[in-house]
Motif scaffolding. Sequence first.
Motif, mmCIF file in Angstrom:
data_model
loop_
_atom_site.group_PDB
_atom_site.id
_atom_site.type_symbol
_atom_site.label_atom_id
_atom_site.label_comp_id
_atom_site.label_asym_id
_atom_site.label_seq_id
_atom_site.Cartn_x
_atom_site.Cartn_y
_atom_site.Cartn_z
ATOM 1 N N ALA A 1 0.839 -1.198 0.000
ATOM 2 C CA ALA A 1 0.000 0.000 0.000
ATOM 3 C C ALA A 1 0.873 1.247 0.000
ATOM 4 N N ARG A 2 1.881 1.248 0.832
ATOM 5 C CA ARG A 2 2.808 2.382 0.918
ATOM 6 C C ARG A 2 3.516 2.602 -0.422
ATOM 7 N N ALA A 3 3.990 1.526 -1.037
ATOM 8 C CA ALA A 3 4.669 1.631 -2.338
ATOM 9 C C ALA A 3 3.710 2.098 -3.428
ATOM 10 N N SER A 4 2.458 1.722 -3.325
ATOM 11 C CA SER A 4 1.459 2.173 -4.296
ATOM 12 C C SER A 4 1.261 3.677 -4.211
ATOM 13 N N VAL A 5 1.215 4.207 -2.990
ATOM 14 C CA VAL A 5 1.080 5.658 -2.826
ATOM 15 C C VAL A 5 2.308 6.354 -3.399
ATOM 16 N N HIS A 6 3.479 5.792 -3.173
ATOM 17 C CA HIS A 6 4.700 6.361 -3.742
ATOM 18 C C HIS A 6 4.601 6.403 -5.269
ATOM 19 N N ARG A 7 4.132 5.309 -5.864
ATOM 20 C CA ARG A 7 3.985 5.257 -7.324
ATOM 21 C C ARG A 7 2.964 6.284 -7.810
ATOM 22 N N LEU A 8 1.849 6.403 -7.122
ATOM 23 C CA LEU A 8 0.835 7.402 -7.485
ATOM 24 C C LEU A 8 1.418 8.813 -7.405
ATOM 25 N N HIS A 9 2.150 9.071 -6.347
ATOM 26 C CA HIS A 9 2.754 10.390 -6.151
ATOM 27 C C HIS A 9 3.757 10.688 -7.261
ATOM 28 N N GLU A 10 4.591 9.723 -7.600
ATOM 29 C CA GLU A 10 5.562 9.913 -8.686
ATOM 30 C C GLU A 10 4.876 10.208 -10.012
ATOM 31 N N ALA A 11 3.679 9.660 -10.206
ATOM 32 C CA ALA A 11 2.929 9.853 -11.457
ATOM 33 C C ALA A 11 2.068 11.109 -11.415
ATOM 34 N N SER A 12 2.217 11.921 -10.378
ATOM 35 C CA SER A 12 1.457 13.171 -10.216
ATOM 36 C C SER A 12 -0.044 12.966 -10.117
ATOM 37 N N VAL A 13 -0.454 11.811 -9.601
ATOM 38 C CA VAL A 13 -1.867 11.562 -9.333
ATOM 39 C C VAL A 13 -2.266 12.411 -8.122
ATOM 40 N N THR A 14 -3.448 13.006 -8.155
ATOM 41 C CA THR A 14 -3.936 13.777 -7.013
ATOM 42 C C THR A 14 -4.248 12.819 -5.879
ATOM 43 N N ILE A 15 -3.639 13.064 -4.728
ATOM 44 C CA ILE A 15 -3.838 12.206 -3.558
ATOM 45 C C ILE A 15 -4.636 12.969 -2.518
ATOM 46 N N LEU A 16 -5.698 12.338 -2.027
ATOM 47 C CA LEU A 16 -6.543 12.916 -0.982
ATOM 48 C C LEU A 16 -6.307 12.158 0.318
ATOM 49 N N ALA A 17 -6.397 12.855 1.426
ATOM 50 C CA ALA A 17 -6.257 12.217 2.735
ATOM 51 C C ALA A 17 -7.625 11.721 3.189
ATOM 52 N N GLY A 18 -7.686 10.479 3.578
ATOM 53 C CA GLY A 18 -8.911 9.888 4.104
ATOM 54 C C GLY A 18 -8.542 8.745 5.023
ATOM 55 N N THR A 19 -9.442 8.380 5.921
ATOM 56 C CA THR A 19 -9.083 7.373 6.927
ATOM 57 C C THR A 19 -10.051 6.200 7.027
ATOM 58 N N ASP A 20 -11.256 6.360 6.565
ATOM 59 C CA ASP A 20 -12.319 5.383 6.821
ATOM 60 C C ASP A 20 -12.535 5.193 8.324
ATOM 61 N N ALA A 21 -12.335 6.270 9.090
ATOM 62 C CA ALA A 21 -12.563 6.196 10.533
ATOM 63 C C ALA A 21 -13.984 5.713 10.794
ATOM 64 N N ASN A 22 -14.111 4.849 11.780
ATOM 65 C CA ASN A 22 -15.432 4.294 12.084
ATOM 66 C C ASN A 22 -15.441 3.747 13.502
ATOM 67 N N ALA A 23 -16.614 3.463 13.982
ATOM 68 C CA ALA A 23 -16.772 2.859 15.310
ATOM 69 C C ALA A 23 -17.566 1.563 15.195
ATOM 70 N N ASP A 24 -17.415 0.887 14.079
ATOM 71 C CA ASP A 24 -18.157 -0.335 13.808
ATOM 72 C C ASP A 24 -17.453 -1.526 14.462
ATOM 73 N N PRO A 25 -18.062 -2.149 15.446
ATOM 74 C CA PRO A 25 -17.413 -3.272 16.122
ATOM 75 C C PRO A 25 -17.237 -4.498 15.224
ATOM 76 N N THR A 26 -17.926 -4.533 14.089
ATOM 77 C CA THR A 26 -17.785 -5.675 13.182
ATOM 78 C C THR A 26 -16.728 -5.432 12.104
ATOM 79 N N ALA A 27 -16.198 -4.231 12.019
ATOM 80 C CA ALA A 27 -15.186 -3.916 11.003
ATOM 81 C C ALA A 27 -13.857 -4.580 11.387
ATOM 82 N N PRO A 28 -13.061 -4.978 10.380
ATOM 83 C CA PRO A 28 -11.774 -5.597 10.705
ATOM 84 C C PRO A 28 -10.803 -4.631 11.381
#
Length: 131
Positions: free
Chosen positions: A51-78
């Motif tokens: 995942a980290r290397a994928s972001v590096h590749r996206l960044h090198e290709a000048s893809v627009t990167i947005l910050a997001g977390t999928d923050a949640n309080a779902d007890p069934t989420a992994p």
Amino acid sequence: MDIVTHVPMPSVLSADLTREGLVACPTLVQMRGICATIGSTLPAPLDYENARASVHRLHEASVTILAGTDANADPTAPFSPPHGEALHEELRLLVDASLTPVEALRAATVAPAEAFNEQLLLQQAGVATTG
């Protein structure tokens, strides 16, 4: 505009997917948490470094990167990143993946406003300026 959410963890993102106009919201904090909790139990093991290397590749290709977390309080989420502090960690992980600190801050502020305003999803997006 296409938005890719979540970067792959079984392998690094293919270079042919990094094209002009692409927007990515990798949710590294979520991907790292999922790798830590269930990543090794799946038929195709998940590796946060992909995942980290994928972001590096996206960044090198000048893809627009947005910050997001999928923050949640779902007890069934992994994995459930906590609201608020997860964004701070996401910014740190984006810098770790090759963004500069200023680029990481833009990924959480200006870049989403520009990306969503472009699609008229936000009717009134503004920019904070000095003065």
